[in-house]
Design a protein around this motif. Structure first.
Motif, short mmCIF file in Angstrom:
data_model
loop_
_atom_site.label_atom_id
_atom_site.label_comp_id
_atom_site.label_asym_id
_atom_site.label_seq_id
_atom_site.Cartn_x
_atom_site.Cartn_y
_atom_site.Cartn_z
N UNK A 388 0.82 -1.21 0.00
CA UNK A 388 0.00 0.00 0.00
C UNK A 388 0.86 1.27 0.00
N UNK A 389 2.17 1.11 -0.10
CA UNK A 389 3.08 2.26 0.02
C UNK A 389 3.08 3.11 -1.25
N UNK A 390 2.96 4.42 -1.03
CA UNK A 390 3.08 5.40 -2.11
C UNK A 390 4.13 6.42 -1.67
N UNK A 391 5.14 6.64 -2.50
CA UNK A 391 6.21 7.56 -2.08
C UNK A 391 5.79 9.01 -2.25
N UNK A 392 6.66 9.93 -1.85
CA UNK A 392 6.30 11.35 -1.84
C UNK A 392 6.03 11.93 -3.23
N UNK A 393 6.52 11.26 -4.26
CA UNK A 393 6.25 11.73 -5.62
C UNK A 393 4.95 11.16 -6.17
N UNK A 394 4.31 10.27 -5.39
CA UNK A 394 3.04 9.68 -5.83
C UNK A 394 3.20 8.33 -6.52
N UNK A 395 4.41 7.78 -6.52
CA UNK A 395 4.65 6.49 -7.16
C UNK A 395 4.29 5.35 -6.21
N UNK A 396 3.49 4.41 -6.69
CA UNK A 396 3.04 3.28 -5.86
C UNK A 396 4.04 2.14 -5.95
N UNK A 397 4.46 1.65 -4.79
CA UNK A 397 5.46 0.58 -4.73
C UNK A 397 4.98 -0.67 -5.46
N UNK A 398 3.70 -1.03 -5.28
CA UNK A 398 3.22 -2.27 -5.89
C UNK A 398 3.27 -2.20 -7.42
N UNK A 399 3.09 -1.02 -7.98
CA UNK A 399 3.18 -0.87 -9.44
C UNK A 399 4.60 -1.16 -9.91
N UNK A 400 5.58 -0.61 -9.19
CA UNK A 400 6.97 -0.87 -9.55
C UNK A 400 7.34 -2.34 -9.33
N UNK A 401 6.77 -2.93 -8.27
CA UNK A 401 7.06 -4.32 -7.95
C UNK A 401 6.53 -5.24 -9.05
#
Length: 599
Positions: A388-401
């Motif tokens: 569920x993590x989204x970084x400060x730029x709005x990028x979702x970790x699960x999408x990158x994963x």
């Protein structure tokens, strides 16, 4: 010397504005979800919420997703007071809507304090982000653990730590991730009780967790005070707990040498998301140490009961034995982090006042297995909260994963559901046993960035057994809960669907990674495949039907607003729950095509 402003560098207007915007977005979304507020549509996905006195208005855009999830772009939120644009301020929102929220005047200041602490924590995380979501793909378990910024996805006030000052926050909070050395003390065996699983004894725990030099030094400290080390148990405590509670509340025990402060241990530990649990970073294969910590965080004083500690290893052993002897769970690789040893110290002065009061939960330690020895070559682990993590730029970790895995989003989710949901379904239908399977309580094992297994932790305080026909050893009986029939299936509908999948599906949908329909279709298919594999449970599947059209909505913020000092009656948790409204079941539409097993 620490200067008065050294640890508040993150409290800038820019960070405070962003923290308020992010948390107000969450508040509007979750309070609308729980029907605490009723946004009025202005057309074109635009909504307005007015304060009871009609002076303040909040306007925003929103898309309403499955399970009444309000997807709100943070930049769309605007606040006006009597027509004048004003900055977004969550504390002022809570005060403006206090009558609607139903929080009592006596509890409101404490709730505002916890909201302020959550804002403080959020601003800190904004100012101190070290890694983007993409960066985290190549980093290890503990770095991922400490990069998490969300806290519990449902609760607005989820990073309270009421009791910590600003220096404590820097020293002991998971956000700061400052290395911590635990303070070891000796408790006289007339008051301290050691309990462990059958294959572990006190000396084995001590020799694993401490060097021979440490043990000798501790024994010499007792000897120098004319005390016999054979009369004592050595165990670690949270340094904050010693300085703020134990040295005062247990002053008589210290004066009479029933409690002896030894010294700091050699190993460095890292505070986990759950705040009172520590991971050994010096020797990752050693046990976690879970300590009593008398601060209020998310609706509970985070103490540890010495009375519960006596039954904890027995519960671990019983549940682990069930899991290890279940062929389906073994096939799925489902496993637990055993809570294998405990020491609880009883306060004889306060005990007559009631075992459940906070003063009787101030001094205990629990040792939990580390996941590191459970890994094979080529495997990595991460907290499920990372999804569920989204970084400060709005990028979702699960999408990158998912992108890094090289497989399709639908295929990735199928793997994830097979590792996570399938074992939980089996525990419920085969054994009538449920855990508390939210993100922070579960570790995913991955290969090539794809989930293959799940590890449950925080077992003994969270596990519930509904089946009253299973004989239980005396010390295990407290896990049996006599829950009303209609509430049982809600442990899946609410704890998994509403409290976790709702957010995961929204992130995938918002990022255009996987549509809502495809996500919930995958969930339905996972359930269907499980049902096909277990035909002997046909009647259970009919009795607890996961494809019904709707289910009762359990409202966590309402629970916290009602009593933010202790959300649940721990003697009877189900009776404390707040149910308001019904949620349409997003997998109900797949019942005819996927569920012939129930015909």
């Amino acid at each position: 010397m620490i200067t008065p402003t050294q640890n508040i560098q993150h409290l800038t207007k820019k960070n405070w504005d962003k923290a308020n915007a992010v948390l107000l977005k969450k508040t509007l979304s979750e309070f609308a979800h729980e029907l605490l507020i009723q946004p009025v549509s202005k057309g074109n996905n635009s909504y307005i919420v007015s304060s009871p006195d009609k002076k303040t208005e909040y306007t925003f855009e929103a898309t309403i997703l499955a399970l009444n999830h309000w997807s709100i772009p943070v930049d769309s939120i605007k606040r006006t007071i009597e027509g004048r644009n004003c900055p977004l301020r969550l504390l002022e929102f809570i005060i403006e809507f206090k009558d609607i929220l139903g929080i009592s005047s006596s509890l409101l200041p404490t709730y505002l304090e916890e909201i302020t602490s959550t804002l403080y924590s959020t601003a800190y995380k904004i100012a101190n982000e070290k890694y983007t979501s993409k960066d985290l793909l190549a980093l290890d378990y503990q770095i991922i653990e400490h990069a998490m910024t969300e806290g519990h996805p449902c609760f607005v006030a989820n990073s309270g730590k009421n009791g910590f000052n600003i220096d404590d926050f820097e020293a002991f909070s998971p956000e700061a991730n400052t290395p911590v050395k635990l303070l070891w003390i000796a408790g006289n065996k007339s008051r301290a009780t050691f309990t462990a699983i059958d294959t572990l004894d006190y000396q084995q725990v001590l020799q694993q967790e401490l060097s021979a030099e440490n043990i000798t030094a501790f024994e010499n400290i007792l000897k120098s005070q004319d005390l016999n080390s054979e009369d004592y148990y050595f165990f670690p405590v949270h340094p904050w707990q010693w300085f703020n509670k134990l040295a005062l509340i247990f002053a008589q025990d210290i004066a009479e040498s029933n409690l002896v402060c030894l010294r700091y241990g050699d190993d460095d530990y890292s505070a986990q998301q759950s705040i009172r649990t520590f991971f050994n970073t010096s020797s990752p294969e050693k046990f976690y140490a879970k300590t009593a910590l008398s601060v209020i965080n998310m609706g509970f004083m985070r103490g540890l009961s010495p009375y519960y500690m006596e039954s904890t290893p027995a519960i671990t052993e019983w549940v682990a034995n069930l899991v290890e002897n279940d062929s389906y769970l073994q096939q799925k690789g489902f496993t637990l982090l055993g809570e294998v040893a405990t020491i609880g110290y009883r306060n004889f002065l306060y005990e007559p006042l009631g075992r459940s009061i906070p003063h009787n939960k101030m001094l205990a330690t629990l040792w939990r297995e580390s996941p590191i020895p459970k890994l094979s070559e080529g495997q990595s682990i991460m907290t499920m909260a990372a999804l569920l993590h989204i970084d400060q730029s709005g990028s979702a970790f699960i999408v990158d994963l998912i992108e890094k895995s090289g497989i399709s989003a639908k295929s990735w989710i199928n793997h994830y559901l097979d590792a996570y949901l399938s074992p939980l379904l089996h525990c419920f239908y085969e054994h009538e046993m449920v855990f508390m399977p939210h993100g922070e309580n579960l570790i995913l094992i991955l290969e090539n960035h794809i989930p293959i297994k799940a590890i449950m932790k925080d077992i003994t305080e969270e596990v519930m057994l509904f089946n009253g026909q299973i004989p239980l050893p005396e010390k295990v009986k407290r896990i049996h809960i006599d829950m009303k029939e209609p509430l049982k299936i809600l442990c899946i509908f609410n704890d998994i669907f509403q409290f976790y999948f709702r957010f995961l599906s929204a992130i995938l949908s918002e990022s255009k990674t996987l549509s809502e329909e495809d996500f919930w279709s995958a969930v339905a298919d996972c359930i269907h495949q499980y049902q096909l594999s277990q035909p002997h449970l046909h009647e259970q599947f009919k009795k607890y039907d996961l494809f019904v059209s709707e289910f009762d909505s359990c409202c966590l913020n309402r629970l916290q607003l009602r009593n933010n000092k202790q959300m649940l009656d721990l003697a009877d948790p189900p009776e404390s729950l707040q149910f308001v409204g019904k949620l349409k079941n997003p997998i109900a539409v797949f019942s005819e095509t996927l569920n012939p097993v129930l015909d």
